[in-house]
Design an enzyme around this catalytic site. Structure first.
Site, PDB file in Angstrom:
ATOM      1  CB  THR A 183      -6.474  20.431   1.156  1.00 21.98           C
ATOM      2  OG1 THR A 183      -5.792  20.257   2.130  1.00 21.98           O
ATOM      3  CG2 THR A 183      -7.967  20.532   1.876  1.00 21.98           C
ATOM      4  CG  HIS A 213      -3.936  15.114   2.200  1.00 21.86           C
ATOM      5  ND1 HIS A 213      -2.806  15.382   3.052  1.00 21.86           N
ATOM      6  CD2 HIS A 213      -4.471  16.519   2.034  1.00 21.86           C
ATOM      7  CE1 HIS A 213      -2.793  16.637   3.397  1.00 21.86           C
ATOM      8  NE2 HIS A 213      -3.982  17.345   2.842  1.00 21.86           N
TER       9      HIS A 213
HETATM   10  C1  GP9 Z   1      -4.789  25.238   2.943  1.00 25.14           C
HETATM   11  C2  GP9 Z   1      -5.142  23.735   3.491  1.00 25.14           C
HETATM   12  C3  GP9 Z   1      -3.977  22.971   3.316  1.00 25.14           C
HETATM   13  O1  GP9 Z   1      -5.891  25.951   2.791  1.00 25.14           O
HETATM   14  O2  GP9 Z   1      -6.225  23.390   2.747  1.00 25.14           O
HETATM   15  O3  GP9 Z   1      -3.841  22.480   2.130  1.00 25.14           O
HETATM   16  P1  GP9 Z   1      -2.718  21.124   1.833  1.00 25.14           P
HETATM   17  O4  GP9 Z   1      -1.360  21.501   1.987  1.00 25.14           O
HETATM   18  O5  GP9 Z   1      -3.098  20.306   2.946  1.00 25.14           O
HETATM   19  O6  GP9 Z   1      -3.081  20.773   0.509  1.00 25.14           O
HETATM   20 MN    MN Z   2      -5.120  19.038   3.646  1.00 26.50          MN
END
Ligand code: GP9
Ligand code: MN
Length: 621
Positions: free
Chosen positions: A298, A473
């Protein structure tokens, strides 16, 4: 009378135990760490030991007792100072100390004025171990023999220390796979590897970053700028400024892949609302759009969309380069009169967001503390998306306009668990529990977006905004190829896995009326120029590697962080060149020129980030 002497290493043993226990008590009294199960409790308890055995153990190499004692006392003092500083820091920032933060002096404005109020008398306790050790040194008579012949004992000692460390790391890895490589959260790191090891980890990452930065002097910029200018795509005159002055709301769609759009699972529509949008005259739906994220997941998607640069090859750029100068989209919007923010109901330190957002010039981060999570409103990773959207719209009403905000959803995250009442379709029936739940969870996300649109309309925020939504993603990794193969009714080849990295993107412009499905091959790096141009903001001078998708000059070429790429004719993956229409392997020579270009592009992006090159272009400096 013969004096009773204690075993020679009494002081060492006392030091280890005293600091261990002081640290552990410090953990549970000073930091608000969520412990979910017994295993986490055990890891938290044992993690100081894995560091202390080593660091105190070094005293075994010192020959004189005096030296050993001075060393031991110094270490206990140092560990106490570390814990004490973190505790005080935590009272201000609800976060653990990280080096870049110490360099961002803006953080300390408020700190100096109220530091007195944040020191507690009980903080003396952090130094309890130092006192105990000092007393031990003074009053415990130990034999004064030197340690020179004690090699066997010493070896054994370090074997034990290494074993404790391995057990600690092993348990941590089992609790949180990829914790160290991805290093997503300071709290998780402290919880799993301990405060001391965390600081070593932080020091290691930051010194690597600093060394790379020190080597750059700005002379590299010209070459990179040449490349970037040559790829600049003039905005489409029919599109430039069509959303000028509107609020812009980005929605990061957690783990949403494009294969669920306009698709069914055992006769159930997965994303009915988004499907409707694909035919909506106010919406551009991009059906040939790829995520370009790496380990930073993310956070990488955020980085890419903000900067139109690639994330880092190893680790998350949000962690490694939060001290850099950037020329982010938020900063650009801020200069153009926008109030900029991010809304995300998670810990602010996750992905180092609290620090990185300052570097990105984001004015306000509405983190979990801005939300009220009522009974039954949390599942899986935290707050459910529906209440998140509802409360976010309330917050949006308080924002100065025009605003730009990025809302980061959370429910559709691995392992895709939902409460019974939120399951709107049945699970899928493959051998992968993950994929089975994914459809239900994507269905929930779709519902939450529908509600979000309704809320925007009800609250008068809809007409004057544009809404940009994109999958951050993939959600289903290649570990589930067999189940995916069943769903898609084909065997998943590396070619298919690459195509599966498509994520949906929507640009919804209320009242626009000329939306369509955009088939142009594009990726997350293109978002920044595309959106800024729609808002009537020029990007010609910006160091960005993507291009406006609406521009007639947009080049259909998408590079992944790992070197894979997609062109209009080929897909290159696992060092094999595939024909995009047949999915069959083709002559490698066809991919050659693109391989070179992909390498150059990733290399230039790395150069910018590693050398912190934008500091040399920054107007303020
Ligand atoms: C956590 C969320 C998820 O704050 O953005 O992160 P990810 O595991 O999808 O990178
Ligand atoms: Mn994510």
């Amino acid at each position: 009378m013969k004096r009773v002497t204690w075993p020679k290493h009494s002081v060492l043993v006392i030091a280890i135990v005293a600091t261990w226990i002081t640290t552990y008590i410090g953990y549970i009294t000073s930091f608000n760490m969520k412990i979910d199960n017994m295993m986490q409790e055990i890891i938290l308890f044992m993690n100081p030991l894995s560091f202390l055995l080593f660091v105190y153990g070094l005293s075994l190499f010192m020959k004189s007792a005096k030296r050993r004692n001075i060393y031991i006392i110094s270490i206990s003092l140092l560990t106490s100072i570390i814990m004490f500083s973190n505790a005080v820091f935590y009272r201000f920032f609800n976060d653990f100390i990280t080096l870049p933060l110490l360099f961002q002096t803006s953080n300390f404005g408020d700190l100096s004025s109220s530091i007195g109020e944040n020191l507690h008398l009980t903080d003396i306790f952090f130094f309890a171990d130092v006192i105990i050790i000092a007393l031990a040194i003074k009053f415990i008579p130990t034999s004064k023999t030197t340690l020179s012949q004690r090699n066997i004992g010493r070896k054994l000692y370090f074997v034990v220390a290494a074993t404790v460390l391995m057990i600690n790391l092993g348990l941590a890895e089992a609790q949180r796979p990829q914790l160290l490589t991805r290093s997503f959260d300071r709290e998780l790191l402290v919880k799993n590897i301990g405060a001391y090891n965390y600081h070593i980890h932080d020091l290691f990452i930051q010194s690597k970053t600093h060394a790379q930065r020190a080597l750059a002097d700005g002379s590299e910029l010209a070459e990179v700028a040449n490349y970037i200018n040559a790829n600049y795509a003039e905005p489409n005159s029919k599109m430039f400024g069509i959303a000028e002055g509107r609020n812009v709301i980005f929605v990061s769609l957690e783990s949403l892949q494009n294969f669920v759009i306009n698709n069914e699972m055992n006769g159930h529509e997965i994303t009915p609302f988004l499907n409707e949008l694909t035919n909506d005259p106010d919406t551009f739906y991009f059906n040939n759009f790829y995520h370009q994220t790496g380990l930073g997941k993310t956070s990488d998607s955020e980085f890419i969309v903000e900067n139109s640069l690639y994330g880092r090859n190893g680790g998350a750029v949000f962690f490694t380069n939060s001290g850099n100068t950037f020329n982010s989209m938020s900063e650009r919007l801020g200069e153009n009169g926008y109030f900029t923010s991010v809304m995300h109901a998670n810990n602010k330190s996750f992905w180092n967001r609290d620090i990185m957002y300052q570097a990105l010039g984001i004015e306000k981060f509405y983190d979990v503390d801005s939300y009220t999570i009522g009974e039954g409103e949390a599942v899986n990773w935290g707050m459910k998306d529906i209440p998140f959207f509802e409360q976010s719209v309330e917050i949006m009403k308080t924002m100065p306009q025009p605003f730009s905000t990025r809302m980061i959803t959370l429910t559709n995250h691995h392992p895709f668990d939902l409460d019974e009442e939120d399951m709107m379709i049945p699970p899928y029936d493959s051998n992968s529990k993950t994929l089975n739940k994914y459809f239900q969870s994507a269905r929930y996300m779709d519902e939450s977006i529908k509600i979000f649109f309704e809320e925007l309309k009800k609250n008068g925020l809809y007409d004057n905004s544009i809404i940009v939504m994109y999958g951050d993603h993939y959600g289903i990794s290649e570990n589930h190829n067999k189940a995916m193969g069943k769903y898609l009714d084909k065997e998943i080849t590396p070619f298919d896995s690459t195509v599966l990295q498509k994520v949906p993107m929507f640009i919804h412009i209320p009242g626009y009326g000329k939306g369509e499905t955009v088939e142009e091959l594009s990726g997350q790096l293109d978002v920044r120029p595309t959106i800024l141009h729609l808002l009537g903001i020029d990007t010609k001078e910006d160091m960005q590697m993507g291009a406006d998708i609406f521009s007639p000059d947009h080049d259909p070429f998408v590079v992944f962080r790992d070197g894979r790429f997609v062109t209009e004719d080929y897909i290159y993956t696992n060092e094999v060149c595939y024909d995009i229409t047949t999915g069959e392997q083709t002559d490698g020579a066809a991919c050659e020129p693109y391989i070179e270009r992909a390498t150059t592009e990733l290399g230039y992006s790395d150069l910018i980030i590693n050398g912190d090159l934008l500091r040399f272009t920054d107007k303020e400096e």
